[in-house]
Enzyme design. Structure first.
Site, PDB file in Angstrom:
ATOM      1  N   ASP A  62      31.189  37.477  46.705  1.00 38.72           N
ATOM      2  CA  ASP A  62      31.434  38.914  46.774  1.00 38.72           C
ATOM      3  C   ASP A  62      32.871  39.215  46.354  1.00 38.72           C
ATOM      4  O   ASP A  62      33.792  39.127  47.160  1.00 38.72           O
ATOM      5  CB  ASP A  62      31.174  39.413  48.200  1.00 38.72           C
ATOM      6  CG  ASP A  62      31.410  40.921  48.340  1.00 38.72           C
ATOM      7  OD1 ASP A  62      31.511  41.590  47.294  1.00 38.72           O
ATOM      8  OD2 ASP A  62      31.468  41.397  49.486  1.00 38.72           O
TER       9      ASP A  62
ATOM     10  N   LYS B  13      38.074  43.478  45.543  1.00 34.56           N
ATOM     11  CA  LYS B  13      38.823  43.123  46.746  1.00 34.56           C
ATOM     12  C   LYS B  13      40.226  42.636  46.369  1.00 34.56           C
ATOM     13  O   LYS B  13      40.410  42.119  45.270  1.00 34.56           O
ATOM     14  CB  LYS B  13      38.097  41.983  47.481  1.00 34.56           C
ATOM     15  CG  LYS B  13      36.807  42.367  48.164  1.00 34.56           C
ATOM     16  CD  LYS B  13      36.182  41.155  48.839  1.00 34.56           C
ATOM     17  CE  LYS B  13      34.858  41.496  49.517  1.00 34.56           C
ATOM     18  NZ  LYS B  13      34.981  42.420  50.634  1.00 34.56           N
TER      19      LYS B  13
ATOM     20  N   ASP C 253      29.576  34.635  51.750  1.00 33.75           N
ATOM     21  CA  ASP C 253      28.916  35.918  52.001  1.00 33.75           C
ATOM     22  C   ASP C 253      27.386  35.802  51.920  1.00 33.75           C
ATOM     23  O   ASP C 253      26.680  36.809  51.925  1.00 33.75           O
ATOM     24  CB  ASP C 253      29.450  36.955  50.997  1.00 33.75           C
ATOM     25  CG  ASP C 253      29.377  38.383  51.522  1.00 33.75           C
ATOM     26  OD1 ASP C 253      29.253  38.556  52.744  1.00 33.75           O
ATOM     27  OD2 ASP C 253      29.440  39.314  50.692  1.00 33.75           O
TER      28      ASP C 253
ATOM     29  N   ASP D  75      31.766  47.496  46.819  1.00 32.45           N
ATOM     30  CA  ASP D  75      31.977  46.396  47.764  1.00 32.45           C
ATOM     31  C   ASP D  75      31.068  46.522  48.991  1.00 32.45           C
ATOM     32  O   ASP D  75      30.984  45.608  49.801  1.00 32.45           O
ATOM     33  CB  ASP D  75      33.450  46.373  48.185  1.00 32.45           C
ATOM     34  CG  ASP D  75      33.863  45.052  48.819  1.00 32.45           C
ATOM     35  OD1 ASP D  75      33.065  44.087  48.761  1.00 32.45           O
ATOM     36  OD2 ASP D  75      34.974  44.992  49.370  1.00 32.45           O
TER      37      ASP D  75
ATOM     38  N   GLU E   7      27.964  46.111  49.221  1.00 27.45           N
ATOM     39  CA  GLU E   7      26.812  45.644  48.445  1.00 27.45           C
ATOM     40  C   GLU E   7      25.726  45.000  49.293  1.00 27.45           C
ATOM     41  O   GLU E   7      24.559  45.014  48.930  1.00 27.45           O
ATOM     42  CB  GLU E   7      27.281  44.655  47.369  1.00 27.45           C
ATOM     43  CG  GLU E   7      27.441  43.192  47.805  1.00 27.45           C
ATOM     44  CD  GLU E   7      28.503  42.990  48.881  1.00 27.45           C
ATOM     45  OE1 GLU E   7      29.372  43.868  49.029  1.00 27.45           O
ATOM     46  OE2 GLU E   7      28.453  41.960  49.577  1.00 27.45           O
TER      47      GLU E   7
ATOM     48  N   ARG F 228      24.340  45.816  52.102  1.00 21.79           N
ATOM     49  CA  ARG F 228      23.311  46.747  52.583  1.00 21.79           C
ATOM     50  C   ARG F 228      22.347  47.127  51.462  1.00 21.79           C
ATOM     51  O   ARG F 228      21.174  47.419  51.712  1.00 21.79           O
ATOM     52  CB  ARG F 228      23.989  47.977  53.192  1.00 21.79           C
ATOM     53  CG  ARG F 228      24.812  48.767  52.213  1.00 21.79           C
ATOM     54  CD  ARG F 228      25.828  49.681  52.888  1.00 21.79           C
ATOM     55  NE  ARG F 228      26.957  48.927  53.452  1.00 21.79           N
ATOM     56  CZ  ARG F 228      27.964  49.496  54.115  1.00 21.79           C
ATOM     57  NH1 ARG F 228      27.983  50.798  54.310  1.00 21.79           N
ATOM     58  NH2 ARG F 228      28.951  48.760  54.576  1.00 21.79           N
TER      59      ARG F 228
HETATM   60  N1  BES Z   1      31.083  40.737  52.634  1.00 22.50           N
HETATM   61  C1  BES Z   1      31.848  41.846  53.049  1.00 22.50           C
HETATM   62  C2  BES Z   1      32.119  41.869  54.554  1.00 22.50           C
HETATM   63  C3  BES Z   1      32.978  40.738  55.078  1.00 22.50           C
HETATM   64  C4  BES Z   1      34.340  40.890  55.217  1.00 22.50           C
HETATM   65  C5  BES Z   1      32.396  39.561  55.483  1.00 22.50           C
HETATM   66  C6  BES Z   1      35.104  39.863  55.724  1.00 22.50           C
HETATM   67  C7  BES Z   1      33.165  38.535  55.999  1.00 22.50           C
HETATM   68  C8  BES Z   1      34.522  38.681  56.120  1.00 22.50           C
HETATM   69  C9  BES Z   1      31.107  43.139  52.697  1.00 22.50           C
HETATM   70  O1  BES Z   1      30.342  43.086  51.557  1.00 22.50           O
HETATM   71  C10 BES Z   1      32.153  44.172  52.452  1.00 22.50           C
HETATM   72  O2  BES Z   1      32.883  44.031  51.521  1.00 22.50           O
HETATM   73  N2  BES Z   1      32.189  45.182  53.309  1.00 22.50           N
HETATM   74  C11 BES Z   1      33.136  46.215  53.191  1.00 22.50           C
HETATM   75  C12 BES Z   1      32.407  47.535  53.350  1.00 22.50           C
HETATM   76  C13 BES Z   1      33.222  48.728  52.978  1.00 22.50           C
HETATM   77  C14 BES Z   1      33.471  48.742  51.493  1.00 22.50           C
HETATM   78  C15 BES Z   1      32.478  49.974  53.398  1.00 22.50           C
HETATM   79  C16 BES Z   1      34.173  46.015  54.282  1.00 22.50           C
HETATM   80  O3  BES Z   1      33.843  45.546  55.355  1.00 22.50           O
HETATM   81  O4  BES Z   1      35.336  46.311  54.026  1.00 22.50           O
HETATM   82 ZN    ZN Z   2      29.615  41.277  51.020  1.00 17.95          ZN
HETATM   83 MN    MN Z   3      31.415  43.509  49.812  1.00 22.51          MN
END
Ligand code: BES
Ligand code: ZN
Ligand code: MN
Length: 497
Positions: free
Chosen positions: A268, A275, A286, A345, A347, A349
């Site tokens: 991811d 990111k 991920d 990001d 993604e 869901r």
């Molecule tokens: N895979 C990430 C969540 C994550 C973060 C998992 C840190 C493990 C460690 C997910 O896809 C993500 O990027 N979520 C975002 C959502 C936001 C863009 C609404 C997040 O948590 O910042």
């Molecule tokens: Zn993710």
């Molecule tokens: Mn993500």
């Protein structure tokens, strides 16, 4: 992983290598343990005094070359109040014991006895489970050893028990679970240049040899199904997306299955909403939700669980590229609902939306439980000790909570509700894929709920528990394999015939 060999022997067998025994918080030893220690038993009380060892659960007292004993080392592990010990405690004690094995490998003998006598077969098997989990390491990409390191030999563990035959029977139920955890950990630890969606799918097909029916859907097949949400995430990658559906039919014919769904984002980057660089390497993990589902299906099939179970995983890579999905894009999910992409990001869901709908639609399962490293926000909320639990069904939530207490893979229920649901309404489509800064884990769960219909459903946000794991008595690896033991327990307690 160094080779791990496990044997059960009756108490009277001679101890080899390092000897581990247990005492309670009054420093009391069991009768067979006293017998095995002979004069060295008195050493324990003396050494305990000088070391301030009180027999607290999980603490250990190390004695080198105790007089009168063949063992090179004697380790006394405290089990606290022996009467209060639960399954998760025995697993932990097994981990503590294994932690006392020489790092270069060799023999370890564990006497599975409490002050009151031999541990029950299940407890002794839990000790073995904890030992195997603690022995895990992921070193397949290390080609060099430090100068002073010898080639690590196998770790040979002998567990001394009251009745080896009955303990072996208990272990036969647990060995597949231990293997399932190892499978999940391995998948999570693998780097994304090796483990991309097609390779992940191939590894899942290994379950066929256990009698699991494994279907792999490619991009074309998913296009036909109308899985625009999942496919949108993967479209920026040169690695094609996959969905894998695994079925284990150990239950009664025609009995509705239980279903487990996993987020499998092999890497991811965040996509166009990329990111920051720091720590991005962790995003190879991920796909921990999908890894757990594969590990769980292994466990269920290998122990021939009397249940019909479906495992379904959406496997993609989230990359920025000239063909990547953009913020503002609107995609159509298999359910027919449209989604405005606000942040590429968010993604996970999107992937789950299509897999959840597919499973509900095709299998009408008793329940669906999805696992996903879904939000950073859940780590802010709960840290790394509890996974976030969201559910539309109180009974399922309670069962998960209690299975969490039993296994030590604990979950904490979080709220859902129409006020949160409103936060993902979109100006242009049926919904948007993010809900703003507040309650990020909850709005993510609300998004998923829009795809489960009336099916009893629980969502486990495992971003904090699956990877980047703290060192514990039963895990020294970056990944934990979180969820395999929890869900196996849930099935055992409530859904096997
Ligand atoms: N895979 C990430 C969540 C994550 C973060 C998992 C840190 C493990 C460690 C997910 O896809 C993500 O990027 N979520 C975002 C959502 C936001 C863009 C609404 C997040 O948590 O910042
Ligand atoms: Zn993710
Ligand atoms: Mn993500």
């Amino acid at each position: 992983m160094p080779e791990f060999k496990l044997e059960f022997a009756n108490f009277s067998a001679p101890a080899r290598g390092v000897l581990v025994v247990f005492c309670d918080d009054t420093l009391k030893l069991g009768p067979q343990t006293r017998k095995a220690l002979g004069e060295a038993a008195d050493l324990v009380a003396r050494a305990a005094g000088s070391e301030r060892f009180k027999g607290k659960l999980g603490s250990a007292l190390d004695l080198v070359a105790p007089g009168g004993l063949r063992a090179a080392r004697l380790v006394v592990v405290g089990c606290g109040k022996a009467r209060d010990l639960q399954s998760r405690d025995f697993v932990r004690l097994g981990g503590v014991a294994l932690g006392k094995a020489p790092s270069a490998g060799g023999d370890l003998t564990i006497l599975a006895e409490l002050p009151s006598g031999a541990m029950k077969p299940d407890a002794a098997a839990d000790i073995a489970l904890g030992a195997q989990l603690r022995a895990y390491s992921f070193d397949r990409y290390k080609t060099k050893k430090k100068d002073d390191e010898a080639q690590p030999a196998a770790i040979k563990v002998t567990i001394g028990v009251g009745n080896a035959a009955t303990v072996r029977k208990s272990w036969d139920r647990r060995a597949p679970i231990a293997d399932g955890v190892v499978i999940a950990r391995d998948l999570v630890n693998e780097p994304a240049n090796i483990l991309y969606p097609d390779e992940f799918a191939k590894r899942a097909t290994a379950l066929r040899k256990l009698g699991v029916a494994v279907e792999v859907l490619d991009v074309k097949a998913m296009q036909k199904l109308g899985m625009g949400a999942l496919l949108g995430v993967g479209q920026g990658s040169v690695r094609d997306s996959r969905m894998v559906v695994m079925r284990w039919n150990g239950g009664a014919r025609g009995d509705k299955p239980v279903a487990f769904i996993g987020k499998g984002v092999c890497f991811d980057t965040g996509g166009i909403s990329i990111k920051p660089a720091a720590g991005m390497e962790d995003m190879k993990g991920d796909m921990a939700g999908a890894a757990c589902v594969v590990g769980l299906m292994h466990a269920l099939a290998a122990r021939k669980a009397k249940v019909n179970a479906v495992g379904a995983i959406g496997i993609v890579e989230n990359m920025p590229s000239g063909n990547a999905q953009r913020p503002g894009d609107i995609v159509k999910s298999m359910s027919g609902q449209t989604i405005e992409i606000i942040n590429t990001d968010a993604e996970g869901r999107l992937v789950l939306a299509d897999v959840l709908h597919y499973v509900a639609d095709r299998f009408a399962p008793k329940f669906m439980i999805d696992l996903a490293t879904l939000t950073g926000a859940i780590i802010v909320s709960l840290g790394q000790e509890y996974a976030g639990l969201f559910a539309n069904d109180d009974k399922l939530a309670e069962r998960l909570t209690s299975a969490g207490q039993d296994t030590g893979e604990r979950v904490w229920r979080m709220p859902l509700g129409p006020e949160y649901d409103k936060m993902i309404d979109s100006k242009f489509a049926d919904m948007k894929n993010t809900g703003g800064r507040f309650g990020g884990s909850i709005t993510a769960a609300q998004f998923l709920q829009r795809f489960v219909g009336k099916t009893p459903w629980a969502h486990l946000d495992i971003a904090g528990t699956a990877m980047g794991s703290p060192q514990t008595d039963i895990n020294r690896s970056w990944s934990s394999g979180w969820g395999v033991r929890l869900l196996d327990r849930l099935v055992t307690e409530h859904y096997e015939r």
